[in-house]
Design a protein around this motif. Structure first.
Motif, PDB file in Angstrom:
ATOM      1  N   VAL A 134       0.857  -1.185   0.000  1.00 48.04           N
ATOM      2  CA  VAL A 134       0.000   0.000   0.000  1.00 48.04           C
ATOM      3  C   VAL A 134       0.893   1.234   0.000  1.00 48.04           C
ATOM      4  O   VAL A 134       1.801   1.344   0.829  1.00 48.04           O
ATOM      5  CB  VAL A 134      -0.889   0.015   1.260  1.00 48.04           C
ATOM      6  CG1 VAL A 134      -1.717   1.288   1.333  1.00 48.04           C
ATOM      7  CG2 VAL A 134      -1.770  -1.216   1.323  1.00 48.04           C
ATOM      8  N   ALA A 135       0.629   2.150  -0.920  1.00 45.66           N
ATOM      9  CA  ALA A 135       1.338   3.434  -0.948  1.00 45.66           C
ATOM     10  C   ALA A 135       0.317   4.550  -0.791  1.00 45.66           C
ATOM     11  O   ALA A 135      -0.722   4.546  -1.456  1.00 45.66           O
ATOM     12  CB  ALA A 135       2.107   3.599  -2.253  1.00 45.66           C
ATOM     13  N   THR A 136       0.618   5.500   0.098  1.00 43.10           N
ATOM     14  CA  THR A 136      -0.277   6.636   0.309  1.00 43.10           C
ATOM     15  C   THR A 136       0.425   7.923  -0.106  1.00 43.10           C
ATOM     16  O   THR A 136       1.651   7.992  -0.176  1.00 43.10           O
ATOM     17  CB  THR A 136      -0.713   6.737   1.782  1.00 43.10           C
ATOM     18  OG1 THR A 136       0.438   6.977   2.597  1.00 43.10           O
ATOM     19  CG2 THR A 136      -1.418   5.469   2.246  1.00 43.10           C
ATOM     20  N   VAL A 182       4.165  -0.884  -6.712  1.00 46.13           N
ATOM     21  CA  VAL A 182       3.322   0.181  -6.160  1.00 46.13           C
ATOM     22  C   VAL A 182       4.022   1.537  -6.295  1.00 46.13           C
ATOM     23  O   VAL A 182       3.377   2.553  -6.540  1.00 46.13           O
ATOM     24  CB  VAL A 182       2.859  -0.128  -4.720  1.00 46.13           C
ATOM     25  CG1 VAL A 182       3.920   0.199  -3.675  1.00 46.13           C
ATOM     26  CG2 VAL A 182       1.559   0.584  -4.403  1.00 46.13           C
ATOM     27  N   GLU A 183       5.344   1.559  -6.178  1.00 44.19           N
ATOM     28  CA  GLU A 183       6.079   2.801  -6.408  1.00 44.19           C
ATOM     29  C   GLU A 183       5.882   3.281  -7.842  1.00 44.19           C
ATOM     30  O   GLU A 183       5.675   4.481  -8.086  1.00 44.19           O
ATOM     31  CB  GLU A 183       7.568   2.611  -6.125  1.00 44.19           C
ATOM     32  CG  GLU A 183       7.900   2.481  -4.660  1.00 44.19           C
ATOM     33  CD  GLU A 183       9.335   2.081  -4.403  1.00 44.19           C
ATOM     34  OE1 GLU A 183       9.820   2.372  -3.294  1.00 44.19           O
ATOM     35  OE2 GLU A 183       9.980   1.475  -5.284  1.00 44.19           O
ATOM     36  N   TYR A 184       5.927   2.362  -8.784  1.00 43.55           N
ATOM     37  CA  TYR A 184       5.732   2.709 -10.194  1.00 43.55           C
ATOM     38  C   TYR A 184       4.321   3.259 -10.427  1.00 43.55           C
ATOM     39  O   TYR A 184       4.146   4.263 -11.130  1.00 43.55           O
ATOM     40  CB  TYR A 184       5.989   1.500 -11.096  1.00 43.55           C
ATOM     41  CG  TYR A 184       5.726   1.792 -12.546  1.00 43.55           C
ATOM     42  CD1 TYR A 184       6.671   2.455 -13.317  1.00 43.55           C
ATOM     43  CD2 TYR A 184       4.518   1.436 -13.143  1.00 43.55           C
ATOM     44  CE1 TYR A 184       6.429   2.750 -14.651  1.00 43.55           C
ATOM     45  CE2 TYR A 184       4.263   1.726 -14.468  1.00 43.55           C
ATOM     46  CZ  TYR A 184       5.228   2.378 -15.214  1.00 43.55           C
ATOM     47  OH  TYR A 184       4.975   2.679 -16.527  1.00 43.55           O
ATOM     48  N   ARG A 234       3.904   9.205   0.516  1.00 39.82           N
ATOM     49  CA  ARG A 234       4.012   9.589   1.921  1.00 39.82           C
ATOM     50  C   ARG A 234       4.450   8.382   2.744  1.00 39.82           C
ATOM     51  O   ARG A 234       5.268   8.496   3.650  1.00 39.82           O
ATOM     52  CB  ARG A 234       2.677  10.136   2.421  1.00 39.82           C
ATOM     53  CG  ARG A 234       2.709  10.593   3.870  1.00 39.82           C
ATOM     54  CD  ARG A 234       1.407  11.231   4.311  1.00 39.82           C
ATOM     55  NE  ARG A 234       0.289  10.362   4.013  1.00 39.82           N
ATOM     56  CZ  ARG A 234      -0.946  10.780   3.764  1.00 39.82           C
ATOM     57  NH1 ARG A 234      -1.239  12.048   3.771  1.00 39.82           N
ATOM     58  NH2 ARG A 234      -1.908   9.916   3.508  1.00 39.82           N
ATOM     59  N   GLU A 235       3.874   7.211   2.435  1.00 43.52           N
ATOM     60  CA  GLU A 235       4.140   6.008   3.232  1.00 43.52           C
ATOM     61  C   GLU A 235       3.901   4.781   2.367  1.00 43.52           C
ATOM     62  O   GLU A 235       3.016   4.772   1.519  1.00 43.52           O
ATOM     63  CB  GLU A 235       3.188   6.000   4.438  1.00 43.52           C
ATOM     64  CG  GLU A 235       3.287   4.799   5.325  1.00 43.52           C
ATOM     65  CD  GLU A 235       2.322   4.869   6.503  1.00 43.52           C
ATOM     66  OE1 GLU A 235       2.661   4.312   7.549  1.00 43.52           O
ATOM     67  OE2 GLU A 235       1.213   5.435   6.370  1.00 43.52           O
ATOM     68  N   ILE A 236       4.716   3.740   2.593  1.00 40.29           N
ATOM     69  CA  ILE A 236       4.480   2.436   1.983  1.00 40.29           C
ATOM     70  C   ILE A 236       4.380   1.416   3.109  1.00 40.29           C
ATOM     71  O   ILE A 236       5.239   1.366   3.990  1.00 40.29           O
ATOM     72  CB  ILE A 236       5.596   2.030   1.002  1.00 40.29           C
ATOM     73  CG1 ILE A 236       5.602   2.959  -0.216  1.00 40.29           C
ATOM     74  CG2 ILE A 236       5.431   0.574   0.562  1.00 40.29           C
ATOM     75  CD1 ILE A 236       6.673   2.650  -1.238  1.00 40.29           C
TER      76      ILE A 236
END
Length: 147
Positions: free
Chosen positions: A80-82, A110-112, A122-124
């Motif tokens: 999860v990336a926010t 998810v970074e991509y 902000r957060e992974i």
């Protein structure tokens, strides 16, 4: 919007029973799961999984993996990336692969997803479940959308 990240694993006499048991282990076995794609709304809060009423219709991003080969090592992952705008979720899994490699691949994906949307991360958060198969097993990892 609130979401919870959970995971579980289990064996069972059949593939379906192993899947059901893994969902029970994750705390989401008594609800109706509705698969959704991988976007979190703006201002999503990540919280502990609360009790959910039996039979409730629950949206989720679900990663799962099954094997019926004794000795296999199975891994299910969600990443999860926010951001300050909205977020993305990736599901990934593997059999007989290094769990760190699967986690790393999920993180890269998810970074991509965030990068192509122009979102600053902000957060992974990465959650995984691993299991060495005895007979018939399933591992799950999920992002559960709460009301």
């Amino acid at each position: 919007m609130k979401v919870s990240i959970t995971s579980g694993k289990s064996e069972g006499p059949t593939r379906l029973n192993a899947f059901d048991n893994a969902l029970l282990d994750a705390g989401i076995g008594d609800v109706n799961l509705i698969p959704v794609s991988s976007i979190l709304p703006r201002d999503t809060e990540i919280v502990e999984l609360p009790p959910i009423k039996e039979g409730e219709m629950v949206n989720c991003v679900l990663s799962y993996v099954h094997s019926d080969h004794p000795g296999d090592f199975i891994t299910a992952v969600v990443a999860v990336a926010t951001s300050d705008d909205f977020g993305c979720v990736v599901e990934h899994s593997g059999v007989n692969q290094d769990p760190e490699k699967i986690r790393s691949e999920a993180k890269t994906m998810v970074e991509y997803m965030m990068q192509v949307r122009g979102l600053e991360i902000r957060e992974i958060i990465i959650a995984d479940e691993n299991h060495k198969v005895i007979k018939e097993a399933v591992a799950v990892a999920a992002v559960v959308y709460l009301k």
